[in-house]
Write an enzyme that holds these catalytic residues in place. Sequence first.
Site, PDB file in Angstrom:
ATOM      1  CD  GLU A   1       0.717   1.154  -5.734  1.00  0.00           C
ATOM      2  OE1 GLU A   1       0.820   0.117  -5.027  1.00  0.00           O
ATOM      3  OE2 GLU A   1       0.157   2.189  -5.327  1.00  0.00           O
TER       4      GLU A   1
ATOM      5  CD  GLU B   1       2.933   1.949 -13.175  1.00  0.00           C
ATOM      6  OE1 GLU B   1       2.815   3.147 -12.859  1.00  0.00           O
ATOM      7  OE2 GLU B   1       2.036   1.110 -12.996  1.00  0.00           O
TER       8      GLU B   1
END
Length: 363
Positions: free
Chosen positions: A320, A177
Amino acid sequence: MNPFISISQIVNDIKALDITAATAAADHLDQLTKPPGSLGKLETLAIKLAGITGMERPSFPHRSVVVMAADHGVCEEGISAFPAEVTPQMVMNFLSGGAAVNVLSRQAGAEVLCVDIGVNAEMNHPDLIDRKVRMGTANMAKGPAMSRKEAEAALLIGANIVNEAFARGVRLFVTGEMGIGNTTASAAVLSALIGIPPLESVGRGTGISDEVLQHKALVVERAIECNIPNALDPLDVLSKVGGLEIAGLTGVILAAAAHGCPVVIDGFISSAAALLAQRFSPESTYYMIASHISHEQGHGLLLKELGLDPMLQLDMRLGEGTGGVLALHLIDAACRIMSEMATFESAGISSGQEATEVESEQL
């Protein structure tokens, strides 16, 4: 392959693990040239992968990291060390291959799918998966982050990203994300679902000071007080205090489970999505693999609530999908142990069990 059109459709497709395959994997591990259980969590992982896939010796040549990107209206409360403009800038970094998750994914042989599900900017790139629901959430400290309909739409987007990848042959997924402010939303989701005070759920995120940390907890407290999310209704929690990327990742996790694929959970934000997925479908937890435990204060609480044991502890807090990608090497190791390691019989080595039987006969 037909798209998912409802949450109930996804949930109904999630089955229990294949106990026969898991038992066969456990038996095979005990025949390998090692003391029983001596490879620790790798053995537990191998058995779980067999149960998930229905194959005693699975392999995953095609794997995808799904990076969901979205902005958060709560950033106007001053809860992050970075401005909201960083979200679209980092998305472009993902797309150019320059972020940490890109580097680690290349090493692990995984593709990175970058999805704009709610970035508060117009974005254009040939490799961007544009599934924008809205231009970021509203400020949850003043009202619902989004509507119930928008939360469901974002969840289904995540599910259908998995659907499309599955049709291409992907059988292993990693959650990732990007979204300035998303640790605040994740802390609010955690507090709302398990009823802990915000001071226990919030963390430093991008590296905020003690003063901002206290303020962040107060913002989460205000968000919960003004929205009164229903802990028994995960879609209500998601819409009122969640985020679009959190909703998308919830869909990714549920759809991976529905397709019988393992899904590697990254850090705090991904684990908040995992907890939401568990509340939609308790069986979905069987398909989750916890990659690591991050430095975010609430992450350990999330993993405990999920009943998941993390593979790694590297003091990471980047997000991430970076921790999830690192865990792919352990998944590969577990698979190769199952497919390549010799058994006592094939190697012509006496097992401990055989020695015990000989001793018994001599007595």
